[in-house]
Design a protein around this motif. Structure first.
Motif, mmCIF file in Angstrom:
data_model
loop_
_atom_site.group_PDB
_atom_site.id
_atom_site.type_symbol
_atom_site.label_atom_id
_atom_site.label_comp_id
_atom_site.label_asym_id
_atom_site.label_seq_id
_atom_site.Cartn_x
_atom_site.Cartn_y
_atom_site.Cartn_z
ATOM 1 N N ASP A 19 -38.523 -11.286 106.048
ATOM 2 C CA ASP A 19 -37.792 -10.127 106.550
ATOM 3 C C ASP A 19 -36.336 -10.330 106.129
ATOM 4 O O ASP A 19 -35.676 -11.234 106.648
ATOM 5 C CB ASP A 19 -37.931 -10.065 108.070
ATOM 6 C CG ASP A 19 -37.237 -8.854 108.666
ATOM 7 O OD1 ASP A 19 -36.806 -8.943 109.828
ATOM 8 O OD2 ASP A 19 -37.138 -7.826 107.972
ATOM 9 N N LEU A 20 -35.865 -9.535 105.169
ATOM 10 C CA LEU A 20 -34.572 -9.839 104.592
ATOM 11 C C LEU A 20 -33.804 -8.595 104.194
ATOM 12 O O LEU A 20 -34.358 -7.504 104.075
ATOM 13 C CB LEU A 20 -34.760 -10.760 103.376
ATOM 14 C CG LEU A 20 -35.584 -10.245 102.200
ATOM 15 C CD1 LEU A 20 -34.728 -9.428 101.233
ATOM 16 C CD2 LEU A 20 -36.243 -11.391 101.457
ATOM 17 N N THR A 21 -32.509 -8.801 103.995
ATOM 18 C CA THR A 21 -31.628 -7.772 103.477
ATOM 19 C C THR A 21 -31.288 -8.121 102.036
ATOM 20 O O THR A 21 -30.869 -9.252 101.757
ATOM 21 C CB THR A 21 -30.350 -7.668 104.314
ATOM 22 O OG1 THR A 21 -30.697 -7.232 105.637
ATOM 23 C CG2 THR A 21 -29.375 -6.667 103.711
ATOM 24 N N SER A 22 -31.482 -7.182 101.136
ATOM 25 C CA SER A 22 -31.142 -7.385 99.726
ATOM 26 C C SER A 22 -29.906 -6.560 99.376
ATOM 27 O O SER A 22 -29.400 -5.794 100.205
ATOM 28 C CB SER A 22 -32.320 -6.995 98.838
ATOM 29 O OG SER A 22 -32.639 -5.627 99.032
ATOM 30 N N TYR A 23 -29.437 -6.709 98.151
ATOM 31 C CA TYR A 23 -28.249 -5.957 97.751
ATOM 32 C C TYR A 23 -28.316 -5.616 96.273
ATOM 33 O O TYR A 23 -28.991 -6.281 95.471
ATOM 34 C CB TYR A 23 -26.976 -6.738 98.050
ATOM 35 C CG TYR A 23 -26.818 -7.975 97.213
ATOM 36 C CD1 TYR A 23 -27.353 -9.189 97.625
ATOM 37 C CD2 TYR A 23 -26.134 -7.946 95.991
ATOM 38 C CE1 TYR A 23 -27.217 -10.327 96.861
ATOM 39 C CE2 TYR A 23 -25.998 -9.074 95.220
ATOM 40 C CZ TYR A 23 -26.544 -10.276 95.661
ATOM 41 O OH TYR A 23 -26.420 -11.395 94.891
ATOM 42 N N THR A 24 -27.626 -4.555 95.946
ATOM 43 C CA THR A 24 -27.388 -4.171 94.555
ATOM 44 C C THR A 24 -25.935 -3.779 94.463
ATOM 45 O O THR A 24 -25.531 -2.758 95.056
ATOM 46 C CB THR A 24 -28.282 -3.002 94.117
ATOM 47 O OG1 THR A 24 -29.643 -3.357 94.282
ATOM 48 C CG2 THR A 24 -28.014 -2.638 92.661
ATOM 49 N N GLY A 25 -25.142 -4.555 93.766
ATOM 50 C CA GLY A 25 -23.711 -4.314 93.720
ATOM 51 C C GLY A 25 -23.129 -4.419 95.113
ATOM 52 O O GLY A 25 -23.270 -5.441 95.775
ATOM 53 N N SER A 26 -22.516 -3.337 95.605
ATOM 54 C CA SER A 26 -21.928 -3.354 96.945
ATOM 55 C C SER A 26 -22.812 -2.641 97.969
ATOM 56 O O SER A 26 -22.366 -2.370 99.088
ATOM 57 C CB SER A 26 -20.537 -2.717 96.900
ATOM 58 O OG SER A 26 -20.622 -1.390 96.436
ATOM 59 N N TYR A 27 -24.050 -2.326 97.572
ATOM 60 C CA TYR A 27 -24.974 -1.656 98.476
ATOM 61 C C TYR A 27 -25.970 -2.653 99.039
ATOM 62 O O TYR A 27 -26.483 -3.501 98.304
ATOM 63 C CB TYR A 27 -25.712 -0.535 97.751
ATOM 64 C CG TYR A 27 -24.809 0.612 97.354
ATOM 65 C CD1 TYR A 27 -24.222 0.641 96.090
ATOM 66 C CD2 TYR A 27 -24.532 1.650 98.232
ATOM 67 C CE1 TYR A 27 -23.387 1.672 95.724
ATOM 68 C CE2 TYR A 27 -23.697 2.695 97.866
ATOM 69 C CZ TYR A 27 -23.127 2.695 96.628
ATOM 70 O OH TYR A 27 -22.289 3.717 96.253
ATOM 71 N N TYR A 28 -26.241 -2.518 100.339
ATOM 72 C CA TYR A 28 -27.166 -3.416 101.021
ATOM 73 C C TYR A 28 -28.374 -2.630 101.525
ATOM 74 O O TYR A 28 -28.237 -1.485 101.962
ATOM 75 C CB TYR A 28 -26.459 -4.127 102.184
ATOM 76 C CG TYR A 28 -25.358 -5.020 101.705
ATOM 77 C CD1 TYR A 28 -24.080 -4.520 101.465
ATOM 78 C CD2 TYR A 28 -25.600 -6.360 101.440
ATOM 79 C CE1 TYR A 28 -23.069 -5.331 100.989
ATOM 80 C CE2 TYR A 28 -24.596 -7.188 100.972
ATOM 81 C CZ TYR A 28 -23.339 -6.672 100.751
ATOM 82 O OH TYR A 28 -22.351 -7.472 100.279
ATOM 83 N N PRO A 46 -32.862 -4.558 106.963
ATOM 84 C CA PRO A 46 -33.884 -5.491 106.484
ATOM 85 C C PRO A 46 -35.228 -4.823 106.208
ATOM 86 O O PRO A 46 -35.582 -3.862 106.857
ATOM 87 C CB PRO A 46 -34.003 -6.510 107.619
ATOM 88 C CG PRO A 46 -33.542 -5.766 108.830
ATOM 89 C CD PRO A 46 -32.508 -4.782 108.355
ATOM 90 N N HIS A 47 -35.924 -5.370 105.212
ATOM 91 C CA HIS A 47 -37.267 -4.937 104.839
ATOM 92 C C HIS A 47 -38.178 -6.145 104.769
ATOM 93 O O HIS A 47 -37.714 -7.271 104.577
ATOM 94 C CB HIS A 47 -37.252 -4.247 103.477
ATOM 95 C CG HIS A 47 -36.515 -2.947 103.466
ATOM 96 N ND1 HIS A 47 -36.806 -1.907 104.316
ATOM 97 C CD2 HIS A 47 -35.486 -2.512 102.707
ATOM 98 C CE1 HIS A 47 -35.997 -0.890 104.081
ATOM 99 N NE2 HIS A 47 -35.178 -1.236 103.117
#
Length: 124
Positions: free
Chosen positions: A98-107, A110-111
């Motif tokens: 169960d985690l939070t990912s990111y792309t650039g400055s976008y988060y 959790p998924h």
């Protein structure tokens, strides 16, 4: 992109031991809970054990006292030490995070993320 890769499954005799590993990689901001689930043929997927980022653990009654879950937060890895294995432990074991990912400055999240599964067979 986040990936969970499991390893350590195999064939073992009753009473034997195996250690499963699952490494999470990719654009991970933070991992909360990690865990192991299993699915035997013809049965629903069931929880085996979970562990939080604070190392709180939870086990299925069927594995208490035999299995131990642990994690290395620095390596984003979770382990499952399985002792005194029984034929009824035979299943495909799946890692979950169960985690939070990111792309650039976008988060994002959790998924829940899942590994591809690793077969554990307990048989003489």
């Amino acid at each position: 992109q986040v990936q969970l890769v499991e390893s350590g499954g195999g064939l073992v005799q009753p009473g034997g031991s195996l250690r499963l590993s699952c490494a999470a990689s990719g654009s991970i901001f933070s991992i909360y809970a990690m865990g192991w689930y299993r699915q035997a043929p013809g049965k629903q997927r069931e929880l085996v054990a979970t562990i939080t980022s604070g190392d709180s653990t939870n086990y299925a009654d069927s594995v208490k006292g035999r299995f131990t879950i642990s994690r290395d937060n620095a390596e984003n890895t979770v382990y499952l030490q399985m002792n005194s294995l029984k034929p009824e432990d035979t299943a495909v074991y799946y890692c979950n995070a169960d985690l939070t990912s990111y792309t650039g400055s976008y988060y994002y999240g959790p998924h829940d993320y899942w590994g591809q599964g690793t077969q554990v067979t307990v048989s003489s």
